[in-house]
Design a protein around this motif. Structure first.
Motif, PDB file in Angstrom:
ATOM      1  N   VAL A 130       4.930   9.401  -9.273  1.00 38.83           N
ATOM      2  CA  VAL A 130       3.575   8.873  -9.309  1.00 38.83           C
ATOM      3  C   VAL A 130       2.753   9.745 -10.249  1.00 38.83           C
ATOM      4  O   VAL A 130       3.162  10.855 -10.631  1.00 38.83           O
ATOM      5  CB  VAL A 130       2.939   8.833  -7.901  1.00 38.83           C
ATOM      6  CG1 VAL A 130       3.692   7.859  -7.016  1.00 38.83           C
ATOM      7  CG2 VAL A 130       2.899  10.215  -7.272  1.00 38.83           C
ATOM      8  N   PHE A 131       1.570   9.276 -10.603  1.00 34.93           N
ATOM      9  CA  PHE A 131       0.812   9.877 -11.690  1.00 34.93           C
ATOM     10  C   PHE A 131       0.454  11.344 -11.432  1.00 34.93           C
ATOM     11  O   PHE A 131       0.561  12.185 -12.332  1.00 34.93           O
ATOM     12  CB  PHE A 131      -0.464   9.065 -11.933  1.00 34.93           C
ATOM     13  CG  PHE A 131      -1.222   9.476 -13.164  1.00 34.93           C
ATOM     14  CD1 PHE A 131      -0.723   9.190 -14.427  1.00 34.93           C
ATOM     15  CD2 PHE A 131      -2.409  10.174 -13.062  1.00 34.93           C
ATOM     16  CE1 PHE A 131      -1.406   9.580 -15.566  1.00 34.93           C
ATOM     17  CE2 PHE A 131      -3.100  10.559 -14.203  1.00 34.93           C
ATOM     18  CZ  PHE A 131      -2.604  10.266 -15.453  1.00 34.93           C
ATOM     19  N   ASP A 132       0.007  11.667 -10.222  1.00 30.55           N
ATOM     20  CA  ASP A 132      -0.387  13.055  -9.935  1.00 30.55           C
ATOM     21  C   ASP A 132       0.771  14.019 -10.130  1.00 30.55           C
ATOM     22  O   ASP A 132       0.584  15.145 -10.614  1.00 30.55           O
ATOM     23  CB  ASP A 132      -0.914  13.157  -8.499  1.00 30.55           C
ATOM     24  CG  ASP A 132      -2.301  12.546  -8.356  1.00 30.55           C
ATOM     25  OD1 ASP A 132      -2.956  12.343  -9.392  1.00 30.55           O
ATOM     26  OD2 ASP A 132      -2.719  12.268  -7.211  1.00 30.55           O
ATOM     27  N   GLU A 133       1.978  13.598  -9.773  1.00 26.33           N
ATOM     28  CA  GLU A 133       3.144  14.454  -9.948  1.00 26.33           C
ATOM     29  C   GLU A 133       3.536  14.552 -11.424  1.00 26.33           C
ATOM     30  O   GLU A 133       3.920  15.615 -11.912  1.00 26.33           O
ATOM     31  CB  GLU A 133       4.323  13.912  -9.130  1.00 26.33           C
ATOM     32  CG  GLU A 133       4.085  13.961  -7.626  1.00 26.33           C
ATOM     33  CD  GLU A 133       5.230  13.328  -6.854  1.00 26.33           C
ATOM     34  OE1 GLU A 133       6.221  12.912  -7.492  1.00 26.33           O
ATOM     35  OE2 GLU A 133       5.123  13.240  -5.621  1.00 26.33           O
ATOM     36  N   PHE A 134       3.425  13.421 -12.137  1.00 26.41           N
ATOM     37  CA  PHE A 134       3.779  13.407 -13.561  1.00 26.41           C
ATOM     38  C   PHE A 134       2.880  14.343 -14.364  1.00 26.41           C
ATOM     39  O   PHE A 134       3.327  14.998 -15.316  1.00 26.41           O
ATOM     40  CB  PHE A 134       3.658  11.974 -14.105  1.00 26.41           C
ATOM     41  CG  PHE A 134       3.885  11.861 -15.589  1.00 26.41           C
ATOM     42  CD1 PHE A 134       5.169  11.874 -16.127  1.00 26.41           C
ATOM     43  CD2 PHE A 134       2.805  11.736 -16.455  1.00 26.41           C
ATOM     44  CE1 PHE A 134       5.384  11.778 -17.494  1.00 26.41           C
ATOM     45  CE2 PHE A 134       3.005  11.633 -17.831  1.00 26.41           C
ATOM     46  CZ  PHE A 134       4.292  11.646 -18.346  1.00 26.41           C
ATOM     47  N   THR A 135       1.602  14.423 -14.007  1.00 25.96           N
ATOM     48  CA  THR A 135       0.639  15.226 -14.766  1.00 25.96           C
ATOM     49  C   THR A 135       0.414  16.602 -14.152  1.00 25.96           C
ATOM     50  O   THR A 135      -0.561  17.280 -14.505  1.00 25.96           O
ATOM     51  CB  THR A 135      -0.710  14.483 -14.868  1.00 25.96           C
ATOM     52  OG1 THR A 135      -1.183  14.156 -13.554  1.00 25.96           O
ATOM     53  CG2 THR A 135      -0.570  13.211 -15.687  1.00 25.96           C
ATOM     54  N   SER A 136       1.271  17.011 -13.241  1.00 33.22           N
ATOM     55  CA  SER A 136       1.083  18.322 -12.610  1.00 33.22           C
ATOM     56  C   SER A 136       1.379  19.470 -13.579  1.00 33.22           C
ATOM     57  O   SER A 136       0.903  20.586 -13.394  1.00 33.22           O
ATOM     58  CB  SER A 136       1.981  18.450 -11.371  1.00 33.22           C
ATOM     59  OG  SER A 136       3.358  18.305 -11.732  1.00 33.22           O
ATOM     60  N   GLY A 137       2.172  19.191 -14.614  1.00 32.68           N
ATOM     61  CA  GLY A 137       2.446  20.189 -15.647  1.00 32.68           C
ATOM     62  C   GLY A 137       1.765  19.808 -16.949  1.00 32.68           C
ATOM     63  O   GLY A 137       0.630  19.341 -16.953  1.00 32.68           O
ATOM     64  N   LEU A 354      -5.222  17.402 -22.509  1.00 29.58           N
ATOM     65  CA  LEU A 354      -5.382  18.541 -21.615  1.00 29.58           C
ATOM     66  C   LEU A 354      -6.229  18.216 -20.379  1.00 29.58           C
ATOM     67  O   LEU A 354      -6.225  18.979 -19.420  1.00 29.58           O
ATOM     68  CB  LEU A 354      -5.996  19.722 -22.370  1.00 29.58           C
ATOM     69  CG  LEU A 354      -5.083  20.385 -23.412  1.00 29.58           C
ATOM     70  CD1 LEU A 354      -5.825  21.489 -24.151  1.00 29.58           C
ATOM     71  CD2 LEU A 354      -3.825  20.944 -22.752  1.00 29.58           C
ATOM     72  N   SER A 355      -6.940  17.094 -20.411  1.00 25.03           N
ATOM     73  CA  SER A 355      -7.729  16.721 -19.230  1.00 25.03           C
ATOM     74  C   SER A 355      -6.844  16.259 -18.083  1.00 25.03           C
ATOM     75  O   SER A 355      -7.297  16.161 -16.943  1.00 25.03           O
ATOM     76  CB  SER A 355      -8.756  15.635 -19.585  1.00 25.03           C
ATOM     77  OG  SER A 355      -8.124  14.444 -20.020  1.00 25.03           O
ATOM     78  N   THR A 357      -3.801  17.888 -17.278  1.00 21.51           N
ATOM     79  CA  THR A 357      -2.865  19.005 -17.143  1.00 21.51           C
ATOM     80  C   THR A 357      -3.496  19.991 -16.148  1.00 21.51           C
ATOM     81  O   THR A 357      -4.639  19.773 -15.702  1.00 21.51           O
ATOM     82  CB  THR A 357      -2.641  19.710 -18.500  1.00 21.51           C
ATOM     83  OG1 THR A 357      -3.879  20.323 -18.914  1.00 21.51           O
ATOM     84  CG2 THR A 357      -2.161  18.742 -19.561  1.00 21.51           C
ATOM     85  N   PRO A 358      -2.813  21.065 -15.796  1.00 23.02           N
ATOM     86  CA  PRO A 358      -3.434  22.055 -14.906  1.00 23.02           C
ATOM     87  C   PRO A 358      -4.749  22.623 -15.429  1.00 23.02           C
ATOM     88  O   PRO A 358      -5.566  23.117 -14.650  1.00 23.02           O
ATOM     89  CB  PRO A 358      -2.353  23.145 -14.800  1.00 23.02           C
ATOM     90  CG  PRO A 358      -1.065  22.410 -14.986  1.00 23.02           C
ATOM     91  CD  PRO A 358      -1.375  21.355 -16.011  1.00 23.02           C
ATOM     92  N   LEU A 359      -4.983  22.560 -16.744  1.00 24.61           N
ATOM     93  CA  LEU A 359      -6.259  23.046 -17.296  1.00 24.61           C
ATOM     94  C   LEU A 359      -7.422  22.138 -16.912  1.00 24.61           C
ATOM     95  O   LEU A 359      -8.564  22.576 -16.852  1.00 24.61           O
ATOM     96  CB  LEU A 359      -6.163  23.162 -18.818  1.00 24.61           C
ATOM     97  CG  LEU A 359      -5.164  24.199 -19.360  1.00 24.61           C
ATOM     98  CD1 LEU A 359      -5.175  24.205 -20.886  1.00 24.61           C
ATOM     99  CD2 LEU A 359      -5.478  25.580 -18.823  1.00 24.61           C
ATOM    100  N   GLU A 360      -7.151  20.837 -16.708  1.00 27.44           N
ATOM    101  CA  GLU A 360      -8.144  19.856 -16.237  1.00 27.44           C
ATOM    102  C   GLU A 360      -9.449  19.915 -17.038  1.00 27.44           C
ATOM    103  O   GLU A 360     -10.517  20.116 -16.492  1.00 27.44           O
ATOM    104  CB  GLU A 360      -8.437  20.053 -14.753  1.00 27.44           C
ATOM    105  CG  GLU A 360      -7.247  19.779 -13.860  1.00 27.44           C
ATOM    106  CD  GLU A 360      -7.607  19.854 -12.383  1.00 27.44           C
ATOM    107  OE1 GLU A 360      -8.666  20.445 -12.047  1.00 27.44           O
ATOM    108  OE2 GLU A 360      -6.836  19.334 -11.566  1.00 27.44           O
TER     109      GLU A 360
END
Length: 440
Positions: A130-137, A354-355, A357-360
């Motif tokens: 799911v999206f949150d897991e895909f963008t966790s890195g 980068l929005s 990614t963990p940098l958010e």
């Protein structure tokens, strides 16, 4: 640097036929605007009421502007800047404004295209998330870079590369979407989705905000005010019946957008998800769908592979608008222009990537990508489309546009000029009324 006659010879390679133009233009706009953006904008704006406003805007206003922009490109056989230069010095400034708008849109569009590539790769590996897991890195950044470089390689060739991709991949994508709609019709959320589409809260149609989103999506769907239509129209064959070609493209794009809604929302309601969750709607919903379906892993790989292809052709279209303007205005070879534009996209798109990614990276607490999409993909392209229509209809004589419509039917000319000339006046009046009400 090219001489004038050398530049024209290199850059004026036309589509091979009317059907090739239709397939390529449909592929350019079908992409993310329909499969990704339409469902989430609809979900945020009340379902059925939004569909009514969207279709009204599309039929009454946006279609004539689409025909006008393609006709203008066909008339000038030049880039966006060269086309609008016909109306005078302000037209040149406006042409560059359109190019800058397209730069902004394409910079984040490449990021989302990268998501589709990432999901396609994960599907093949059997690790769909799911999206949150895909963008966790930092997947969002790496796949954005990969997509941008790949687009540069394809664009360094000529329009036949886009044409070939469009002809092969569009029918397969439509087939998979139809299959998923059928699967959605078997879910418990189908009835709720029908209500979401067909139960219209008519009181919402008095909302200026709803109409703003509807017009923004209609302009986005048909790529109005972004230079796509002008640029693609400059490559259209002379014998093409332009209104017929535009109607076909618009019909395909609108149908795909509505099918995307029917594909997504039954599953959204079945899984108890929120339809107004925003830009991650499709990427949050579809992995859950494929996890539930027999053979879902293979189907996921096929769907996201084709989803990437659709998004990729749209990205190519945006890049083509910008590179055509840079190449023509600065008399550069295509390869040189592609290299320059690619560098610009890599710099600008990084903020959107980068929005997620963990940098958010955020603007006022909102992801950079969402802010650019809401501004550039809404109010800005409405302003751009209306302004462009006004310039073309007030400064280019009607008989010149008539010569490139490819039809003797004067009704088309009348409709195009009626909308192009007087819509800007109505928009100004409406803006003044809204301003006056806010002051009371």
């Amino acid at each position: 640097m090219l001489r004038r006659h050398e530049f024209i010879e290199e850059s004026r390679k036309q589509w091979s036929s009317e059907s090739a133009f239709v397939a390529s233009m449909a592929a350019a706009a079908v992409g993310l605007g329909n499969l990704w953006r339409f469902p989430y904008i609809m979900g945020e704006n009340g379902g059925g009421a939004f569909v009514v406003a969207y279709l009204t805007a599309l039929i009454v206003v946006v279609m004539p502007i689409m025909i006008l922009e393609v006709a203008a490109g066909r008339l000038s056989e030049g880039s966006t800047v060269g086309t609008y230069r016909q109306v005078g010095r302000f037209g040149t400034f406006y042409g560059w404004f359109v190019v800058l708008v397209t730069v902004a849109i394409t910079s984040y569009y490449l990021v989302i295209t990268g998501w589709t590539l990432g999901y396609a790769v994960d599907s093949v590996r059997g690790e769909l998330r799911v999206f949150d897991e895909f963008t966790s890195g930092y997947n969002s950044l790496w796949f954005f870079i990969a997509t941008t470089v790949l687009a540069a390689i394809v664009l360094a060739r000529d329009v036949t590369a886009i044409e070939t991709l469009s002809k092969l991949l569009m029918p397969a994508l439509v087939a998979v979407v139809l299959f998923l709609v059928f699967q959605a019709s078997q879910t418990p959320g189908w009835g709720e989705a029908k209500d979401f589409f067909f139960q219209v809260d008519w009181s919402r149609l008095w909302s200026g905000q709803l109409w703003g989103f509807a017009f923004g999506q209609a302009f986005y769907t048909l790529a109005i005010g972004q230079g796509y239509l002008v640029t693609y129209g400059s490559f259209i064959p002379r014998k093409t019946h332009l209104p017929r070609a535009c109607l076909t493209v618009a019909g395909v794009e609108t149908s795909i957008a509505l099918l995307a809604g029917w594909m997504i929302f039954p599953f959204v309601f079945s899984f108890g998800l929120e339809p107004g969750q925003g830009s991650a709607l499709a990427f949050e919903t579809l992995p859950r769908v494929f996890d539930q379906l027999p053979g879902g892993g293979w189907l996921a790989a096929l769907f996201f592979g084709l989803f990437f292809a659709a998004a990729f052709t749209s990205s190519l279209a945006g890049l083509k608008v910008v590179t055509a303007a840079v190449a023509e205005e600065f008399r550069l070879r295509n390869g040189t222009a592609v290299a320059i534009v690619t560098g610009v996209m890599l710099v600008l798109g990084t903020a959107s990537a980068l929005s997620f990614t963990p940098l958010e990276w955020r603007i006022a607490g909102e992801p950079v990508l969402d802010v650019i999409d809401r501004v550039a993909g809404g109010d800005v392209i409405i302003f751009s489309g209306v302004t462009g229509a006004a310039l073309l209809c007030w400064f280019i004589p009607p008989h010149r546009i008539r010569t490139v419509l490819g039809t003797a039917n004067r009704w088309w000319e009348w409709r195009v000029y009626l909308v192009g000339r007087y819509l800007p006046v109505l928009v100004v009046v409406w803006a003044l009324i809204v301003f006056a009400r806010n002051q009371i």
